[in-house]
Motif scaffolding. Structure first.
Motif: not given
Length: 175
Positions: A56-71, A79-85
């Protein structure tokens, strides 16, 4: 098929649903373990078949746009949040993404955040444990900036096809 997030009658969600097309093809809500991504819409997801996970990448969570990555590990439903280099793309939603299986990477294009439209291209290497962001600079003319485009991957010619979308300029919407 597995779906994540979106908007329901009660607002943004981070629910996970699946449908098995054998038999009666009924929807079933899944309840993964671990800390899930925030509820969101206008994100992208893809299926990494080699590693049995949903990205899963990015999107909008109703208050802000995102650039996070989840698997979501599809074997353990965790679930695990990725912290890509590397340097990630800027925050965005309404972008498009494809899975480049031969190079094992997610490629994203376009999107919008805070009224700024994009036509940049980014690759997220999906090698286990060494996930890395890289901005790509395709040759030729890039498509104009846009949000909500549709993308398809042509593995025979190793190219991405972009169609449609919209952008806003000077008080007008362009489709």
């Amino acid at each position: 098929m597995i779906l994540f997030g979106g908007v329901t009658d009660s607002g943004y969600t981070n629910e996970v649903w699946s449908v098995n097309y054998s038999g009666n093809a009924e929807w079933q809500q899944l309840f993964p373990t671990g800390t899930p991504p925030s509820p969101r819409c206008f994100h992208t997801t893809l299926y990494d078949r080699q590693n049995q996970r949903m990205i899963v990448f990015g999107g909008n969570n109703s208050t802000t746009e995102l650039n996070d990555v989840w698997l979501l590990n599809l074997n353990t439903l965790n679930w695990q949040q990725l912290q890509p280099a590397g340097t990630p793309p800027s925050i965005r939603n309404q972008h498009t993404a494809i899975y480049d299986q031969s190079n094992q990477r997610m490629i994203i294009f376009g999107g919008v955040a805070s009224g700024i439209f994009y036509n940049d291209v980014w690759a997220l290497s999906l090698n286990l444990g060494t996930e890395t962001w890289t901005q790509l600079y395709p040759s030729g003319n890039l498509p104009p900036v846009r949000a909500n485009p549709i993308a398809g991957y042509d593995p025979i010619r190793n190219r991405i096809l972009i169609f449609g979308g919209w952008y806003y300029e000077g008080g007008f919407y362009f489709w």
